[in-house]
Design a protein around this motif. Structure first.
Motif, PDB file in Angstrom:
ATOM      1  N   ASP A 281       0.791  -1.233  -0.024  1.00  0.00           N
ATOM      2  CA  ASP A 281       0.095  -0.045   0.030  1.00  0.00           C
ATOM      3  C   ASP A 281       0.866   1.482   0.060  1.00  0.00           C
ATOM      4  O   ASP A 281       2.016   1.130   0.549  1.00  0.00           O
ATOM      5  N   ARG A 283       1.881   4.336   1.663  1.00  0.00           N
ATOM      6  CA  ARG A 283       2.052   5.022   3.292  1.00  0.00           C
ATOM      7  C   ARG A 283       2.627   6.277   3.277  1.00  0.00           C
ATOM      8  O   ARG A 283       3.478   6.368   2.596  1.00  0.00           O
ATOM      9  N   ASP A 307       5.545   3.538   9.572  1.00  0.00           N
ATOM     10  CA  ASP A 307       4.664   3.821   8.501  1.00  0.00           C
ATOM     11  C   ASP A 307       3.111   4.456   9.299  1.00  0.00           C
ATOM     12  O   ASP A 307       2.819   4.120  10.380  1.00  0.00           O
ATOM     13  N   THR A 309      -0.997   5.054   8.237  1.00  0.00           N
ATOM     14  CA  THR A 309      -2.037   4.577   7.280  1.00  0.00           C
ATOM     15  C   THR A 309      -2.819   6.147   7.204  1.00  0.00           C
ATOM     16  O   THR A 309      -2.457   7.117   7.618  1.00  0.00           O
ATOM     17  N   THR A 310      -3.753   6.021   5.986  1.00  0.00           N
ATOM     18  CA  THR A 310      -4.406   7.386   5.789  1.00  0.00           C
ATOM     19  C   THR A 310      -5.180   7.755   6.907  1.00  0.00           C
ATOM     20  O   THR A 310      -5.645   8.873   7.002  1.00  0.00           O
ATOM     21  N   GLN A 315       1.961   1.964  11.862  1.00  0.00           N
ATOM     22  CA  GLN A 315       2.271   0.468  11.560  1.00  0.00           C
ATOM     23  C   GLN A 315       3.605   0.340  11.374  1.00  0.00           C
ATOM     24  O   GLN A 315       4.290   1.379  10.951  1.00  0.00           O
TER      25      GLN A 315
END
Length: 399
Positions: A281, A283, A307, A309-310, A315
């Motif tokens: 994905d 990120r 990382d 996420t939106t 993460q």
């Protein structure tokens, strides 16, 4: 024969007259092709600022009390002492050219957008350098001389790389390109092409800029290509230094600090060689690092990269820590070393300091000579979830 002896005495006289001489013993547990070895080495070194040579005798055992073999672990076992004769250090500086063969040390490029603390367990390697008015160029080739009689050499790692540092106007640039190749005819489980560029402006107190990275990885007839870019800077407050890339964009199949201390292991690890497929994905992310330095008494650092996420959920955080401390006592001049690495899925895993994804150790060292220390180490065995002990000799660079 007389001419040979005369020439040998002349060379020995020149070396002793213009170089410092010291003896460097070395003892360490190393892993090669999944097998642990006890490796021993003793090297006589002549060295000055522009020249150095170290003739050594290498030996190893597969277990304590086992048969002693001469040479380098992983090569054909030999009980002939001549097989253990080798060179463990060669360095030469002539004008703008620099050549060094010896132990390789951890490497970070920029703030570690792609390369952070890459090392190969201090195995020998070749480094060629060229210092020009417009740029500094460094080429790293992972080759190790195993024996002089008979003459034999081997690769000590998979990764070859080059680094170029230059300045364009007021912008400091650092470029990296690397590629792993077969190691002693053994192909890695994946084929990577790696590149990064770091660009910063500013002085010693504050630098601002950014970095970009590129990864192309082929495995199981699949090629994954990823790009990453980050912006941030370095703030030097004297004792404390802050380094950060708080704004990072990672396209699919890019991983922060991909070339790290586990890189060589992961190239051959059946469980992790295809790790990039888990980063499919787009990120956001970030890198934050805190360094504390008190001259030659203390150097400590802690780095967290992650990382986002939106939904701004953290993460895949990775925590790296290191410690070097000296006790400035003439009677008991101890050195304390510490390393910590933890790979996580979420920050909640920080509540458990030691688990299957943790690598950690702390060592107490006593100086022997010229950067050589006898170390008592307590390390965490993440396979058996227990702490173990070992004693070794190791070369520790000054800090």
């Amino acid at each position: 024969m007389r001419k040979l002896l005369t020439l040998s005495f002349i060379v020995l006289f020149v070396l002793t007259s213009f170089s410092a001489f010291y003896v460097r013993p070395f003892f360490k547990t190393v892993e090669e092709n999944g097998q642990d070895y006890l490796a021993y080495s003793i090297t006589g070194v002549f060295e000055n600022n522009n020249f150095g040579i170290g003739l050594g005798l290498n030996a190893y055992q597969e277990e304590i009390g086992g048969s002693l073999f001469y040479g380098t672990p992983g090569t054909d076992p030999s009980t002939n002492v001549l097989s253990g004769l080798t060179l463990n250090l060669v360095k030469l500086r002539v004008g703008p050219l620099y050549f060094r063969y010896g132990m390789s040390y951890p490497k970070t490029v920029g703030l570690g957008m792609l390369v952070f603390n890459y090392n190969n367990d201090y195995r020998n390697a070749l480094d060629l350098g060229l210092t020009l008015p417009i740029a500094n160029i460094e080429v790293h080739a992972p080759y190790s001389l195993d024996s002089l009689m008979p003459f034999s050499y081997s690769q000590s790692a998979h990764l070859y790389y080059g680094i170029v540092r230059t300045k364009v106007g007021f912008i400091n640039l650092e470029g990296f390109a690397g590629k792993p190749l077969a190691k002693n005819d053994v192909e890695p489980k994946r084929d990577d092409t790696l590149a990064s560029v770091a660009a910063y402006v500013g002085g010693s107190a504050l630098r601002l800029g950014g970095e970009v990275g590129y990864i192309s990885s082929t495995f199981d007839s699949t090629t994954l290509t990823g790009y990453g870019a980050g912006a941030g800077g370095i703030l030097n407050l004297g004792i404390i230094t802050l380094k950060a890339l708080p704004v990072v964009l990672q396209m699919p199949y890019y991983k922060l600090g991909f070339v790290n201390s586990q890189y060589e292991t992961n190239l051959m690890d059946a469980a992790n060689y295809d790790e990039l497929k888990n980063y499919a994905d787009t990120r956001l992310g970030g890198i934050g690092e805190l360094e504390v330095s008190l001259g030659n008494l203390l150097r400590a650092s802690a780095r967290l990269n992650y990382d986002l996420t939106t939904d701004f959920e953290v993460q895949n955080p990775e925590l790296n820590g290191s410690l070097q401390a000296r006790i400035p006592s003439e009677q008991f001049p101890l050195l304390i070393l510490g390393k910590y690495y933890k790979d996580m899925n979420s920050l909640s895993e920080l509540s458990t300091l030691f688990d299957a994804n943790t690598n950690a150790e702390i060592s107490f060292g006593y100086p022997i000579s010229n950067g050589l220390f006898m170390l008592y180490t307590k390390y965490y065995d993440n396979t058996n979830a227990e702490f173990k002990d070992k004693i070794e000799f190791s070369v520790i660079a000054d800090f």
